[in-house]
Design an enzyme around this catalytic site. Structure first.
Site, short mmCIF file in Angstrom:
data_model
loop_
_atom_site.label_atom_id
_atom_site.label_comp_id
_atom_site.label_asym_id
_atom_site.label_seq_id
_atom_site.Cartn_x
_atom_site.Cartn_y
_atom_site.Cartn_z
N THR A 1 0.88 -1.09 0.11
CA THR A 1 0.03 0.01 0.10
C THR A 1 0.87 1.34 -0.18
OG1 THR A 1 -1.95 0.98 1.06
CG2 THR A 1 -0.41 0.27 2.52
N ALA B 1 0.68 6.27 -7.29
CA ALA B 1 -0.09 5.17 -7.96
C ALA B 1 0.40 4.91 -9.53
CB ALA B 1 -1.65 5.48 -7.94
N CYS C 1 3.98 2.99 -8.77
CA CYS C 1 4.12 1.75 -7.94
C CYS C 1 2.90 0.89 -8.36
CB CYS C 1 4.05 2.12 -6.43
SG CYS C 1 3.97 0.55 -5.34
N THR D 1 0.21 0.06 -5.61
CA THR D 1 -0.64 1.20 -5.37
C THR D 1 -1.66 1.44 -6.29
OG1 THR D 1 1.19 2.00 -4.04
CG2 THR D 1 -0.63 3.63 -4.43
#
Length: 180
Positions: free
Chosen positions: A7, A163, A166, A169
């Site tokens: 996360t 996001a 990654c 994410t």
């Protein structure tokens, strides 16, 4: 068995506001198993906010312990964080938990780790999780060059940049701002 984890959580203090946000993705190994997991929680009627990364079950265990400490110490977030970190480091059961937490209130941002650390940042930015360095870098740039943005807007933009980079994410964000 592989753990469900990965996360990005980021917290920013800017112009008197403190906001925290996280993406919603949960993975099992290299597979996305859920697109919307709420990794930011309100405690003490929204006066304290908590974001977590790591093993979900471990994070919830720590969240419950932190909430107990908040109640024990009458909402004193820093004292509750220090006491949780002490327990986390010394308790045989808690020591095995694999998670990290960021806790914020209207005045403070704190990172709590299983190694007994309670860290207050120098630059008013904290991040944890797989995309944390991307989010932290983006947040630092926004604080320096986009001062017109609010703290929640900076959190959203930082998470969005993380996001985009990654794979652990996603763009399903939960963002909260601490209240007085």
């Amino acid at each position: 068995m592989e753990k469900i984890h990965a996360t990005t959580v980021v917290a920013i203090r800017h112009n008197g506001q403190i906001s925290i946000g996280a993406d919603g993705q949960a993975t099992l190994g290299n597979t996305v198993v859920k697109d919307y997991v709420k990794k930011v929680r309100k405690l003490m009627e929204g006066k304290v906010l908590c974001g977590f990364a790591g093993s979900t079950a471990d994070a919830f265990t720590l969240l419950e312990r932190f909430e107990e400490k908040l109640n024990t110490y009458a909402g004193n977030m820093k004292r509750a964080a220090i006491e949780l970190a002490k327990d986390w480091r010394t308790d045989r059961y808690l020591r095995k938990l694999e998670a990290m937490m960021i806790v914020v209130n209207k005045d403070e941002l704190l990172l709590i780790s299983g190694t007994g650390d309670v860290i207050e940042p120098d630059n008013d930015i904290l991040s944890i999780g797989s995309g944390s360095m991307y989010a932290q870098s983006a947040a630092a740039a926004l604080k320096k060059h986009a001062t017109h943005l609010s703290a929640p807007e900076m959190v959203r933009e930082s998470l969005s940049i993380a996001a985009d980079i990654c794979i652990y994410t996603n763009h399903n964000f939960v963002i909260e701002t601490a209240v007085a």
